[in-house]
Design an enzyme around this catalytic site. Sequence first.
Site, PDB file in Angstrom:
ATOM      1  N   CYS B 130       0.843  -1.193   0.000  1.00 12.05           N
ATOM      2  CA  CYS B 130       0.000   0.000   0.000  1.00 12.05           C
ATOM      3  C   CYS B 130       0.879   1.244   0.000  1.00 12.05           C
ATOM      4  O   CYS B 130       2.028   1.205   0.431  1.00 12.05           O
ATOM      5  CB  CYS B 130      -0.966  -0.007   1.176  1.00 12.05           C
ATOM      6  N   THR B 193      -1.469  -9.827  -4.739  1.00  9.80           N
ATOM      7  CA  THR B 193      -2.046  -9.808  -6.091  1.00  9.80           C
ATOM      8  C   THR B 193      -1.169  -9.005  -7.060  1.00  9.80           C
ATOM      9  O   THR B 193      -0.406  -8.139  -6.651  1.00  9.80           O
ATOM     10  CB  THR B 193      -3.446  -9.194  -6.082  1.00  9.80           C
ATOM     11  N   GLY B 243      -0.989 -17.860  -4.334  1.00  6.98           N
ATOM     12  CA  GLY B 243      -1.266 -17.338  -5.665  1.00  6.98           C
ATOM     13  C   GLY B 243      -1.988 -18.403  -6.465  1.00  6.98           C
ATOM     14  O   GLY B 243      -1.370 -19.268  -7.066  1.00  6.98           O
TER      15      GLY B 243
END
Lengths: 254, 303
Positions: B130, B193, B243
């Site tokens: 982030c 992701t 994943g």
Amino acid sequence: MSRFFKAEITGVKLLNADFCILDIKPQGSHDTPLPGQFYMLQSISCYDPLLKRPFSIFRSTDDTLSFLFRIRGKATQILSRLNTGDVIDVIGPLGSSYPEPEGDFVAVAGGVGVASLYNLIEKYKGRAHFFYGAKTKEELVLVDNIRSLSKELTLVTQDCSCGVGGLVTDACADAICVTDSMLKGLHVYACGPNPMLKALNTRLAGKGVNCYVSLEENMACGVGACLGCVVKGINEYKRVCKEGPVFSMDEIQW
Amino acid sequence: MVNLAVNIGGLKLPNPVVTASGTFGYGQEYSEFFDIEKLGAIVVKGLSYSPRQGNPPPRLVETPAGMLNAIGLQNIGVETFIKDKLPYLRTLKLNVIANFFGDSIDEYVMAAEALTKAGGVHGLEMNISCPNKKAGWIVFGTDPAVMKDVVTAVRKATDLPLIVKLSPNVTDIGLMAKVAEDCGADAVSLINTITGMCIDINSRRSKLANVTGGLSGPAIRPIAVRMVWEVHKAVMIPIIGMGGIMTAQDALEFMIAGASAVSVGTANFINPQAVIEIISGMEDYLKEHGIANINEIIGSLKT
């Protein structure tokens, strides 16, 4: 009783090139759905489409769940081509339901939104003033059944090919907004595309109507975990799969 | 009897399968589908010190064998988590890993301190994918120097096992893992992701209100396995690999590449019992191959 189960296809009926009714028989015991609730369906073992798709319950009996949907993308195409005896994965019943109506009520369906309201008018037979709209006559399905389950049925098409011409929201609001006293406490249930629900809100907000809308959003989990299917509520985002899909109209920021 | 227990930086897991943050809520959402005490650990939905509203909808769109999400880290905040969610988790015999993040180093530290003090949290996973408000919105996990500062600060703020969740949106993920290790991380988890986009060609708008989103699901699995292998060569600390894991076979690929544990995310949406099936599938694999202890296969890739 698990809400995650396998079900056998017992019927696939194409109403026309675009609309399909799928009947499934859950393997093992299952919860009885309430009108407005939904299920996540998926034909097994395939990564494309990857996710289950949410479908409102259309009809239910003791051993059969039925879904009415429009064939639009890959997932609905696959479901519409299943054969009797095939087995699919199911999660449900999920989400909130339409609150019980008091006396006669109004139902407003746009396009395939009719699927979710059908269950309601079947449960409360002969009490619905049903306004059913679509773009064209061809997109109006099960009209005779709906007429027989309703107190009164008004058909509306945007291309004027059947019934009243124009938008279903206008036809409905014009009919019920005759006097304010008519509206006080009236129960209105609506399901259809977002612009339709928004237009309905514009016509009915602040008039004392108890209006409940069923919303749709892209969904991944269906059980409130992924936060992918939110819509704007008055103070916060609300999950269509958990707090919805049925919301009171005044909970939503239109 | 095969032994499935693994150790992740001091955290002893009864089996190597954990849930990926953001795909399993706070546990209760999935407790009706299986006995969640059977999990190696639960990794809860990412927490910031203060609650977050998240991104406007639409927040997700399906792509070939995957999905893009832009939830925007919506969460209830550390305080509400401790007050409303943790009491339920404390009643369970289950390792609880709290995933957390911030938009400044101070916020990371405050969250880590509060979660450490709360009691009932057994490990911390820090999400560094982030942006840093105070440093021109550079994503913490994509710049080694920025990442070093935040991991060092959090390390000082907690004595719980600290897992750093790595972003795949970098040139050299092995280097980023090494930075985490040097700053005192007990383990790394990967991959978060992969940033992606999907456009509606009729409206010429992104299908996500946020324009970009994070790609997950089977589509990213080969990339994730490769990155786990690279990180395995770069660091000594344990790896939690993730994943697009859908099956036990997928999970075992990650472990052979070097992961000591695996995290299951998108699969929970498709099959709410996926984690349980993966655990029993691993057990079957070990029995079939006459392997007594799962640790024997970790990083056993033949090259």
